[in-house]
Each structure stands twice: as structure tokens, then as C-alpha cells.
Motif scaffolding. Structure first.
Motif: not given
Length: 130
Positions: A36, A39, A42-43
Motif C-alpha cells: 500500500a 502504491k 507511485k501515485a
């Protein structure tokens, strides 16, 4: 007489393996949390930011007249890449000596005069992958 020993060993194995379920569950939760977090990075574009890489050369150097030792030191030199933050990247230049440490233990035990030399061989900025 062998049967009780086998039963005792089997019982000990069974009891000792029961505690692993909690550890496995904890490891799975940590793995999910790391996925998580990756992610989210990266976002936010942090994972795609430029990477500052220093190519470092580490070698041992002896103070002697032996050509054999100097050749051995040159052949055994190690080069590797090290990711650093932008501030440190900007503070060094190619050829900067990061470490020049006298090997006191070798001097005391073996009478060897030598040191470790770590220098910046090359600087590189790698763009993050979109």
C-alpha cells in the motif's frame, strides 16, 4: 521403548509449529502495508522522481615498495553504485575522497601500513520511470 520417544518428538514438533501462525499473519500484514505504501508513493510521483547515483570506487592501499602488493590492490578494487539524496549529490564532485582510513589493526597485528580509500568515480542522475 522407541514409540514413546517418537511420540514425544512428534508432540514437541507439533507444539512448536503452532506458534508460527501469528508470525505468518504479522508478516502478511506488514507485506500488505508495504504494498500500500509503494502504491501511494507511485501515485504521488515520488517513485518517479529522479534518482541521484554515485559510482564509488573502494580500494585498499599499502605503503610498500612491493609491486606485487600494488598490483593486488589495483585488481581487488571494487566499484559500486550508491543512491544518495540531492543535497549530498551536489556536495561532492568526481574524484572527491569520501574515506581515507588508516588500518590500525593491521598495523598492530601484522606490521602492515595500509589504508582504505573510497572515492567518487562518477556522478549520474537517472530519470524516474513514468
Amino acid at each position: 521403548m522407541k514409540n514413546p520417544i517418537y511420540l514425544l518428538l512428534f508432540g514437541a514438533l507439533l507444539v512448536s509449529s503452532c506458534g508460527n501462525n501469528a508470525e505468518v499473519k504479522t508478516l502478511r500484514q506488514e507485506n500488505e502495508a508495504l504494498i500500500a505504501e509503494l502504491k501511494a508513493l507511485k501515485a504521488n510521483g515520488v517513485a518517479n522522481a529522479p534518482k541521484y547515483i554515485l559510482k564509488i570506487r573502494l580500494k585498499q592501499s599499502h605503503f610498500s615498495l612491493s609491486i606485487k602488493k600494488h598490483i593486488k590492490d589495483a585488481v581487488n578494487a571494487v566499484e559500486f553504485e550508491l543512491p544518495v539524496d540531492k543535497e549530498f549529490f551536489d556536495s561532492v564532485s568526481e574524484g572527491t575522497e569520501l574515506v581515507d582510513k588508516f588500518r590500525f589493526g593491521s598495523f598492530v597485528l601484522y606490521g602492515s601500513f595500509g589504508d582504505w580509500e573510497m572515492t567518487v568515480k562518477e556522478k549520474e542522475v537517472r530519470e524516474g520511470k513514468p
